[in-house]
Design a protein around this motif. Structure first.
Motif, PDB file in Angstrom:
ATOM      1  N   ALA A 208       3.747 -19.525 -10.463  1.00 62.34           N
ATOM      2  CA  ALA A 208       4.593 -19.927 -11.531  1.00 62.34           C
ATOM      3  C   ALA A 208       3.807 -19.844 -12.674  1.00 62.34           C
ATOM      4  CB  ALA A 208       4.938 -21.263 -11.099  1.00 62.34           C
ATOM      5  N   SER A 209       4.574 -19.883 -14.070  1.00 60.95           N
ATOM      6  CA  SER A 209       4.024 -19.709 -15.348  1.00 60.95           C
ATOM      7  C   SER A 209       3.399 -21.282 -15.797  1.00 60.95           C
ATOM      8  CB  SER A 209       4.772 -19.176 -16.323  1.00 60.95           C
ATOM      9  OG  SER A 209       5.848 -20.117 -16.436  1.00 60.95           O
ATOM     10  N   SER A 210       2.635 -21.368 -16.612  1.00 61.66           N
ATOM     11  CA  SER A 210       2.181 -22.765 -17.149  1.00 61.66           C
ATOM     12  C   SER A 210       1.618 -22.658 -18.403  1.00 61.66           C
ATOM     13  CB  SER A 210       1.212 -23.315 -16.349  1.00 61.66           C
ATOM     14  OG  SER A 210       0.152 -22.288 -15.943  1.00 61.66           O
ATOM     15  N   GLN A 211       1.288 -23.722 -19.143  1.00 65.20           N
ATOM     16  CA  GLN A 211       0.770 -23.774 -20.269  1.00 65.20           C
ATOM     17  C   GLN A 211      -0.069 -25.050 -20.546  1.00 65.20           C
ATOM     18  OE1 GLN A 211       3.482 -24.298 -23.988  1.00 65.20           O
ATOM     19  NE2 GLN A 211       2.378 -22.633 -24.676  1.00 65.20           N
ATOM     20  N   ASP A 212      -1.148 -24.933 -21.195  1.00 63.21           N
ATOM     21  CA  ASP A 212      -2.337 -25.869 -21.276  1.00 63.21           C
ATOM     22  C   ASP A 212      -2.267 -26.262 -22.575  1.00 63.21           C
ATOM     23  OD1 ASP A 212      -4.843 -27.098 -20.538  1.00 63.21           O
ATOM     24  OD2 ASP A 212      -6.203 -25.228 -20.805  1.00 63.21           O
ATOM     25  N   HIS A 213      -3.145 -27.297 -22.672  1.00 59.92           N
ATOM     26  CA  HIS A 213      -3.391 -27.945 -24.135  1.00 59.92           C
ATOM     27  C   HIS A 213      -4.992 -28.106 -24.113  1.00 59.92           C
ATOM     28  CE1 HIS A 213       0.660 -29.159 -22.910  1.00 59.92           C
ATOM     29  NE2 HIS A 213       1.058 -29.455 -24.291  1.00 59.92           N
ATOM     30  N   LYS A 214      -5.423 -27.341 -25.064  1.00 56.50           N
ATOM     31  CA  LYS A 214      -7.127 -27.034 -24.971  1.00 56.50           C
ATOM     32  C   LYS A 214      -7.615 -27.928 -25.936  1.00 56.50           C
ATOM     33  CE  LYS A 214      -7.971 -22.953 -22.448  1.00 56.50           C
ATOM     34  NZ  LYS A 214      -7.183 -21.918 -22.547  1.00 56.50           N
ATOM     35  N   ARG A 215      -6.928 -28.451 -26.980  1.00 54.00           N
ATOM     36  CA  ARG A 215      -7.866 -29.134 -27.942  1.00 54.00           C
ATOM     37  C   ARG A 215      -7.495 -30.698 -27.512  1.00 54.00           C
ATOM     38  NH1 ARG A 215      -9.307 -26.843 -32.788  1.00 54.00           N
ATOM     39  NH2 ARG A 215      -8.299 -24.581 -32.532  1.00 54.00           N
ATOM     40  N   ILE A 216      -8.817 -31.620 -28.131  1.00 53.60           N
ATOM     41  CA  ILE A 216      -8.789 -32.980 -27.464  1.00 53.60           C
ATOM     42  C   ILE A 216      -7.629 -33.690 -28.160  1.00 53.60           C
ATOM     43  CG2 ILE A 216     -10.468 -33.324 -29.270  1.00 53.60           C
ATOM     44  CD1 ILE A 216     -10.782 -34.932 -25.862  1.00 53.60           C
ATOM     45  N   PHE A 217      -7.208 -33.572 -29.445  1.00 48.81           N
ATOM     46  CA  PHE A 217      -6.202 -34.633 -29.898  1.00 48.81           C
ATOM     47  C   PHE A 217      -4.886 -34.072 -30.051  1.00 48.81           C
ATOM     48  CE2 PHE A 217     -10.447 -35.574 -32.025  1.00 48.81           C
ATOM     49  CZ  PHE A 217     -10.826 -36.709 -31.432  1.00 48.81           C
ATOM     50  N   ASP A 218      -3.918 -34.906 -30.266  1.00 43.79           N
ATOM     51  CA  ASP A 218      -2.560 -34.494 -30.368  1.00 43.79           C
ATOM     52  C   ASP A 218      -2.181 -33.317 -31.538  1.00 43.79           C
ATOM     53  OD1 ASP A 218      -2.008 -36.570 -28.411  1.00 43.79           O
ATOM     54  OD2 ASP A 218      -0.614 -37.663 -29.645  1.00 43.79           O
ATOM     55  N   GLY A 219      -1.136 -32.779 -31.448  1.00 40.31           N
ATOM     56  CA  GLY A 219      -1.053 -31.754 -32.430  1.00 40.31           C
ATOM     57  C   GLY A 219      -2.056 -30.445 -32.472  1.00 40.31           C
ATOM     58  N   ASP A 220      -2.696 -30.183 -31.331  1.00 41.51           N
ATOM     59  CA  ASP A 220      -3.810 -29.170 -30.962  1.00 41.51           C
ATOM     60  C   ASP A 220      -4.941 -29.165 -32.098  1.00 41.51           C
ATOM     61  OD1 ASP A 220      -2.319 -28.365 -28.954  1.00 41.51           O
ATOM     62  OD2 ASP A 220      -1.113 -26.997 -30.154  1.00 41.51           O
ATOM     63  N   ARG A 221      -5.376 -30.638 -32.517  1.00 40.23           N
ATOM     64  CA  ARG A 221      -6.277 -30.499 -33.332  1.00 40.23           C
ATOM     65  C   ARG A 221      -7.738 -31.336 -32.523  1.00 40.23           C
ATOM     66  NH1 ARG A 221      -6.075 -35.189 -36.094  1.00 40.23           N
ATOM     67  NH2 ARG A 221      -4.314 -35.811 -34.656  1.00 40.23           N
ATOM     68  N   GLY A 222      -8.869 -31.082 -33.387  1.00 36.69           N
ATOM     69  CA  GLY A 222      -9.986 -31.242 -32.680  1.00 36.69           C
ATOM     70  C   GLY A 222     -10.753 -30.261 -31.792  1.00 36.69           C
ATOM     71  N   PRO A 223     -11.769 -30.591 -31.332  1.00 39.61           N
ATOM     72  CA  PRO A 223     -12.553 -29.526 -30.514  1.00 39.61           C
ATOM     73  C   PRO A 223     -12.075 -28.929 -29.151  1.00 39.61           C
ATOM     74  CG  PRO A 223     -13.770 -31.487 -30.142  1.00 39.61           C
ATOM     75  CD  PRO A 223     -12.659 -31.740 -31.497  1.00 39.61           C
ATOM     76  N   ASN A 224     -12.230 -27.873 -28.736  1.00 37.47           N
ATOM     77  CA  ASN A 224     -11.672 -27.288 -27.429  1.00 37.47           C
ATOM     78  C   ASN A 224     -12.076 -28.109 -26.442  1.00 37.47           C
ATOM     79  OD1 ASN A 224      -9.719 -25.216 -27.854  1.00 37.47           O
ATOM     80  ND2 ASN A 224     -11.369 -23.752 -28.496  1.00 37.47           N
ATOM     81  N   THR A 225     -11.389 -28.282 -25.533  1.00 35.58           N
ATOM     82  CA  THR A 225     -12.015 -28.915 -24.056  1.00 35.58           C
ATOM     83  C   THR A 225     -11.657 -27.987 -22.968  1.00 35.58           C
ATOM     84  OG1 THR A 225      -9.631 -29.743 -23.650  1.00 35.58           O
ATOM     85  CG2 THR A 225     -11.151 -31.113 -25.030  1.00 35.58           C
TER      86      THR A 225
END
Ligand code: AMP
Ligand code: GLY
Length: 439
Positions: A208-225
């Motif tokens: 199944a497809s999926s989507q990740d959220h790589k940045r630390i903060f809401d709104g895709d802000r901050g460093p990658n995790t």
């Protein structure tokens, strides 16, 4: 039946949980596991990390098969070691795993096989890298060649930050050997998605497809995790996009690996950038399931996971059928204070509820201290919930997050926002049919 899962994170907890539920009565060993795998019925933690010791264990205990979670073991050649001893193991060889362990190898491989990806140049000399950056407008994508636990990519719009990233990797050696060679890649516009398949050498079974959220903060802000949350399915992976990814990325990659003498067995993960025009490009390959993508995907899996893996190990994935729960699954990662730079350990965790049909809290960086569950790593838990649609899955997951407490806990409050705001939140994986591609 005895099975072995290698790793200690949330992905491995989810793999072991699914394997154990699908193969009762069974004993699923997890090396080395965490407080969650220690507590779940049917799972047994194993304090081993050395590939040879693990192969000895598998042989002695007559383990039916082993599944590798993290890339570091693949880089160490654990699959080659197990195979040489006649032990069944699901994962790629060290050579094939270079698709993940060297971004330069992956880039050259994609060029050889006409797989769409961003243009890039590779540098070991900092002066040449600086000159390259000076001659271009931003944004810049600077990538360490080797494994860096999600910290090896800097995306920036300023020349200054790009120069700094180059110096960090090539001059200051901030990432060690992994950063002694860097790729400077063109910036890709679009929406990201994770596309994970099972491969038996020649046949491919898309998950199944999926989507990740790589940045630390809401709104895709901050460093990658490593990833702060994920959900499945990802509406951006429409049936058309799905077909294109199989045709343009996955099939050429699997065929290319056969042609180059390293047939691929295991989970293969293509990180996608999907353009507004429906184009698909490869951001990266990972030679394993994603973490935290595995948690929602495995929560939705209705087919028997041990059977799928056995079929893959026998080269018979063309005979496999995979069925998905029609519901959406969404996982919210709760991370430790200081993550991703300097995660604090030893905070006492309370309020983790019992598993229900809809909600499961997968553990990652947790351990037992006496009777208490305490933090022991950056990503601590992944609260994963099913719901009739993305909105319900979110409500269920966040209602559970609200019950859990530890000092300094961090989590994003916007997991699933893209799907929740998309026009088609009801896309149903089962409607796409089973996509098996014998090559
Ligand atoms: P990677 O480890 O290669 O997946 O990169 C980590 C993250 O950096 C990706 O998930 C993207 O968000 C971002 N990224 C990597 N490469 C690119 C690119 N060429 N263009 C835009 N964003 C990128
Ligand atoms: N969640 C991204 C990864 O597993 O690499």
């Amino acid at each position: 039946m005895k099975l072995l899962v290698i790793g200690a994170g949330g992905r491995e907890h989810a793999l072991a949980w699914r394997l154990s539920r699908d193969s009762c009565p069974s004993k699923v060993f997890v090396a080395s596991g965490n407080a969650g795998t220690a507590a779940d019925p049917g799972l047994v933690n194993l304090p081993l990390a050395n590939p040879n010791a693990l192969a000895n264990f598998a042989e002695r205990e007559k383990v039916r098969f082993t599944v590798v979670g993290p890339e570091s073991f693949l880089a160490d050649g654990i699959v080659d070691i197990f195979r040489a001893r006649g032990q069944r193991i699901f994962g790629p060889t060290r050579d094939a795993a270079r698709l993940e362990t060297s971004k330069d190898f992956a880039k050259r491989f994609m060029l050889r096989h006409n797989i769409p990806t961003a243009f890039s140049e590779t540098f070991t000399d900092a002066m040449l890298a600086h000159d390259y950056v000076d001659a271009k407008p931003g944004p810049f994508v600077i990538k360490a060649d080797g494994l860096a636990s999600g910290k090896g990519v800097v995306v920036t719009s300023t020349h200054n930050a790009a120069h700094c990233a180059i110096d960090d990797m090539l001059i200051r050696g901030k990432l060690g050997a992994a950063g002694s060679r860097v790729l400077i890649e063109d910036f890709l516009e679009g929406e990201e998605a994770s596309f994970i398949v099972m491969v038996d050498g020649k046949n491919i079974l898309p998950l199944a497809s999926s989507q990740d959220h790589k940045r630390i903060f809401d709104g895709d802000r901050g460093p990658n995790t490593g990833g702060m949350g994920a959900y499945s399915p990802a509406p951006v992976v429409t049936p058309e996009v799905h077909g294109k990814v199989m045709r343009e990325i996955i099939c050429p990659a699997i065929r290319g690996l056969v042609a180059e003498g390293m047939p691929y067995v295991g989970f293969l993960y293509a990180g996608l950038m999907i353009g507004d025009d429906g184009s698909v490009r490869t951001v990266e390959f990972n030679c394993r399931m994603g973490d935290p993508e595995a948690q929602p995907i495995l929560m939705r899996l209705k087919s028997n996971l041990p059977t799928l893996i056995e079929l893959a190990l026998e080269g018979k994935l063309d005979q496999a059928d995979v069925e998905w729960d029609h519901r959406t699954a969404l996982g919210v990662v709760i991370a430790a204070s200081g993550y991703p730079e300097t995660p604090r350990k030893g905070d006492v965790i309370t309020g983790i509820p019992e598993e229900t049909e809809e909600v499961k809290v997968f553990h990652a960086g947790t351990t037992m201290r006496g009777d208490e569950t305490v933090t022991s790593g950056g990503r601590v838990l992944c609260v994963t919930a099913l719901g009739e649609n993305i909105h319900h899955a979110r409500e269920n997951a966040y209602a559970t997050v609200d019950k859990i407490r530890f000092d300094g806990m961090q989590f994003r409050k916007d997991i699933g926002n893209r799907a929740a705001n998309s026009n088609d939140p009801s896309i149903d994986e089962s409607e796409k049919g089973v996509l098996k591609r014998p090559l």
